[in-house]
Design a protein around this motif. Sequence first.
Motif, PDB file in Angstrom:
ATOM      1  N   ARG A 127       0.818  -1.192   0.000  1.00 64.30           N
ATOM      2  CA  ARG A 127       0.000   0.000   0.000  1.00 64.30           C
ATOM      3  C   ARG A 127       0.867   1.263   0.000  1.00 64.30           C
ATOM      4  N   HIS A 128       0.353   2.306  -0.635  1.00 66.57           N
ATOM      5  CA  HIS A 128       0.989   3.627  -0.695  1.00 66.57           C
ATOM      6  C   HIS A 128       2.298   3.618  -1.486  1.00 66.57           C
ATOM      7  N   THR A 129       2.464   2.609  -2.338  1.00 64.51           N
ATOM      8  CA  THR A 129       3.563   2.699  -3.304  1.00 64.51           C
ATOM      9  C   THR A 129       3.275   3.905  -4.186  1.00 64.51           C
ATOM     10  N   ASP A 130       4.281   4.731  -4.433  1.00 62.72           N
ATOM     11  CA  ASP A 130       4.064   5.968  -5.181  1.00 62.72           C
ATOM     12  C   ASP A 130       5.221   6.168  -6.150  1.00 62.72           C
ATOM     13  N   THR A 131       5.114   5.561  -7.312  1.00 65.68           N
ATOM     14  CA  THR A 131       6.185   5.679  -8.298  1.00 65.68           C
ATOM     15  C   THR A 131       5.665   6.329  -9.577  1.00 65.68           C
ATOM     16  N   PRO A 132       6.500   7.072 -10.270  1.00 70.05           N
ATOM     17  CA  PRO A 132       6.076   7.750 -11.497  1.00 70.05           C
ATOM     18  C   PRO A 132       5.483   6.796 -12.538  1.00 70.05           C
ATOM     19  N   ALA A 133       6.111   5.655 -12.739  1.00 73.96           N
ATOM     20  CA  ALA A 133       5.621   4.719 -13.761  1.00 73.96           C
ATOM     21  C   ALA A 133       4.180   4.306 -13.469  1.00 73.96           C
ATOM     22  N   ASN A 134       3.877   4.034 -12.206  1.00 74.28           N
ATOM     23  CA  ASN A 134       2.516   3.640 -11.833  1.00 74.28           C
ATOM     24  C   ASN A 134       1.532   4.778 -12.053  1.00 74.28           C
ATOM     25  N   THR A 169       0.614  13.988 -15.598  1.00 73.20           N
ATOM     26  CA  THR A 169      -0.166  14.244 -16.809  1.00 73.20           C
ATOM     27  C   THR A 169       0.717  14.760 -17.938  1.00 73.20           C
ATOM     28  N   LEU A 170       1.642  15.653 -17.603  1.00 71.79           N
ATOM     29  CA  LEU A 170       2.567  16.149 -18.626  1.00 71.79           C
ATOM     30  C   LEU A 170       3.341  15.003 -19.252  1.00 71.79           C
ATOM     31  N   LYS A 171       3.791  14.083 -18.407  1.00 65.43           N
ATOM     32  CA  LYS A 171       4.564  12.958 -18.922  1.00 65.43           C
ATOM     33  C   LYS A 171       3.691  12.004 -19.746  1.00 65.43           C
ATOM     34  N   ALA A 172       2.477  11.740 -19.275  1.00 64.49           N
ATOM     35  CA  ALA A 172       1.580  10.837 -20.003  1.00 64.49           C
ATOM     36  C   ALA A 172       1.228  11.404 -21.370  1.00 64.49           C
ATOM     37  N   ALA A 173       1.000  12.713 -21.420  1.00 68.56           N
ATOM     38  CA  ALA A 173       0.597  13.354 -22.676  1.00 68.56           C
ATOM     39  C   ALA A 173       1.719  13.422 -23.694  1.00 68.56           C
ATOM     40  N   GLN A 174       2.958  13.288 -23.243  1.00 70.89           N
ATOM     41  CA  GLN A 174       4.080  13.304 -24.178  1.00 70.89           C
ATOM     42  C   GLN A 174       3.980  12.163 -25.176  1.00 70.89           C
ATOM     43  N   SER A 175       3.477  11.030 -24.715  1.00 72.68           N
ATOM     44  CA  SER A 175       3.404   9.863 -25.605  1.00 72.68           C
ATOM     45  C   SER A 175       1.977   9.493 -25.998  1.00 72.68           C
ATOM     46  N   ASP A 176       1.001   9.803 -25.153  1.00 72.73           N
ATOM     47  CA  ASP A 176      -0.377   9.363 -25.392  1.00 72.73           C
ATOM     48  C   ASP A 176      -1.135  10.441 -26.166  1.00 72.73           C
ATOM     49  N   LYS A 177      -1.206  10.247 -27.470  1.00 77.12           N
ATOM     50  CA  LYS A 177      -1.822  11.258 -28.318  1.00 77.12           C
ATOM     51  C   LYS A 177      -3.347  11.116 -28.418  1.00 77.12           C
ATOM     52  N   ARG A 178      -3.903  10.205 -27.608  1.00 77.42           N
ATOM     53  CA  ARG A 178      -5.362  10.195 -27.469  1.00 77.42           C
ATOM     54  C   ARG A 178      -5.822  11.479 -26.781  1.00 77.42           C
ATOM     55  N   PHE A 179      -4.933  12.060 -25.963  1.00 72.70           N
ATOM     56  CA  PHE A 179      -5.258  13.310 -25.285  1.00 72.70           C
ATOM     57  C   PHE A 179      -5.096  14.467 -26.274  1.00 72.70           C
ATOM     58  N   LYS A 180      -6.196  15.051 -26.650  1.00 70.75           N
ATOM     59  CA  LYS A 180      -6.180  16.117 -27.662  1.00 70.75           C
ATOM     60  C   LYS A 180      -5.998  17.500 -27.045  1.00 70.75           C
ATOM     61  N   LEU A 273      13.476   5.475  -4.738  1.00 73.29           N
ATOM     62  CA  LEU A 273      14.420   4.982  -5.746  1.00 73.29           C
ATOM     63  C   LEU A 273      14.003   5.428  -7.142  1.00 73.29           C
ATOM     64  N   TYR A 274      12.698   5.502  -7.353  1.00 72.71           N
ATOM     65  CA  TYR A 274      12.166   5.851  -8.670  1.00 72.71           C
ATOM     66  C   TYR A 274      11.853   7.344  -8.765  1.00 72.71           C
ATOM     67  N   LEU A 275      11.308   7.894  -7.690  1.00 70.08           N
ATOM     68  CA  LEU A 275      10.953   9.313  -7.698  1.00 70.08           C
ATOM     69  C   LEU A 275      12.172  10.215  -7.842  1.00 70.08           C
ATOM     70  N   MET A 276      13.244   9.891  -7.133  1.00 65.72           N
ATOM     71  CA  MET A 276      14.399  10.783  -7.098  1.00 65.72           C
ATOM     72  C   MET A 276      15.224  10.788  -8.379  1.00 65.72           C
ATOM     73  N   THR A 277      14.965   9.840  -9.255  1.00 72.08           N
ATOM     74  CA  THR A 277      15.680   9.817 -10.539  1.00 72.08           C
ATOM     75  C   THR A 277      14.765  10.202 -11.702  1.00 72.08           C
ATOM     76  N   TRP A 278      13.614  10.778 -11.371  1.00 70.36           N
ATOM     77  CA  TRP A 278      12.601  11.121 -12.381  1.00 70.36           C
ATOM     78  C   TRP A 278      12.354  12.624 -12.363  1.00 70.36           C
ATOM     79  N   ASP A 279      11.885  13.160 -13.480  1.00 68.86           N
ATOM     80  CA  ASP A 279      11.574  14.580 -13.535  1.00 68.86           C
ATOM     81  C   ASP A 279      10.436  14.808 -14.525  1.00 68.86           C
ATOM     82  N   ALA A 280       9.421  15.551 -14.095  1.00 64.51           N
ATOM     83  CA  ALA A 280       8.245  15.792 -14.933  1.00 64.51           C
ATOM     84  C   ALA A 280       8.553  16.635 -16.154  1.00 64.51           C
ATOM     85  N   THR A 281       9.643  17.419 -16.105  1.00 67.74           N
ATOM     86  CA  THR A 281       9.881  18.395 -17.169  1.00 67.74           C
ATOM     87  C   THR A 281      10.815  17.919 -18.280  1.00 67.74           C
ATOM     88  N   THR A 282      11.299  16.688 -18.195  1.00 66.03           N
ATOM     89  CA  THR A 282      12.129  16.180 -19.283  1.00 66.03           C
ATOM     90  C   THR A 282      11.241  15.829 -20.489  1.00 66.03           C
TER      91      THR A 282
END
Length: 353
Positions: A127-134, A169-180, A273-282
């Motif tokens: 419970r309360h796992t909080d990773t960018p990929a998820n 959302t910014l990261k998801a929209a980079q690849s998911d072009k269903r979001f218009k 481990l995952y959060l600290m090596t990730w960035d929303a703005t890349t």
Amino acid sequence: MKKLTSIIALTISVAVTKMANAQTTEKRYEQNPFTLVYDGAISKNEKGKVNIHSITYQLNGIPISANIYTPANYDSSKKYPAVVVAHPNGGIKEQTAGLYAQRLAEAGYITIAADAAYQGASGGEPRHTDTPANRIEDIHGMADCITQYKGVDAARLGVLGICGGGGYTLKAAQSDKRFKAVATLSMFNSGEVRRNGFQNSQINTIQERLKQASDARAQEAAGGKIVYTGVASITDEEIAKTPTDLYREGFVYYYRTHTHPNSTFLYTMSSLLYLMTWDATTEMDLINQPLLMMAGSKADTKYMTDEAFSKAKNAKNKELFLIERATHIQTYWKPEYVSQAVNKLVNFYQNNL
């Protein structure tokens, strides 16, 4: 003496009133059949009005708990634009994500707000796992679900991310072009903050915290106890002494006025481990959809929106909209600021969906 007695009586009366109000807000989720805790929340489904539909769907083998809001006089034989709403860090669908989903449904959109996997009423262990990929996969999953819903025009799908949900959302929209059409409110870059600390206050302890996360992962792998970080509870005195608006007002929102048993500030230490090596703005240049980013003019988190917005070189019709005098948390609930944000969102989606 009489004056002093009156003052004491008034003081006691005010204290009792405050206590009663606190008890009322703390039990707000029990007073709503859908456990919604925001002002103006739907309390029953009525014909001809905005309705709420609680559903569960599977995402990579994990049951996801979601609410779908349908517009007034919804007719499944017709086609409606839709919006996916991603909740803040520590938040759930019954709080501000639900408020914005309901308000957008009032404007004619079919909307979905879902609890992230491993959080809220959704499944997943630990419970309360909080990773960018998820969290990013959660947004793709909401798109999967809502585009299959009766009456949804999949060619007119928008997304709104709030706080941490905004960064994902910014990261998801980079690849998911269903979001218009892509929008964020009070965007929070979870990776940057977990790595550097809020307002870069923990840069000197990055390696130490990575070691703690590594040790926690090792303990989990060995079958040991799950280690959590964050705030489980907080006193009024501790809240009052919190120096930043984001966390002070956030504690009041999540632990006092809009509390819900499924909402928590805890997350697994190993998530770092995952959060600290990730960035929303890349890779922000991959967003080529219309982009609206909104933030309070007084928000101490505004620097994150500014940074991401400046990197969105290829976004169409991009706009940075400031909600005057609002802080980060006030955009979650304060009527005059919510109305400004909703009006801007409706105009944005009408022009781009």
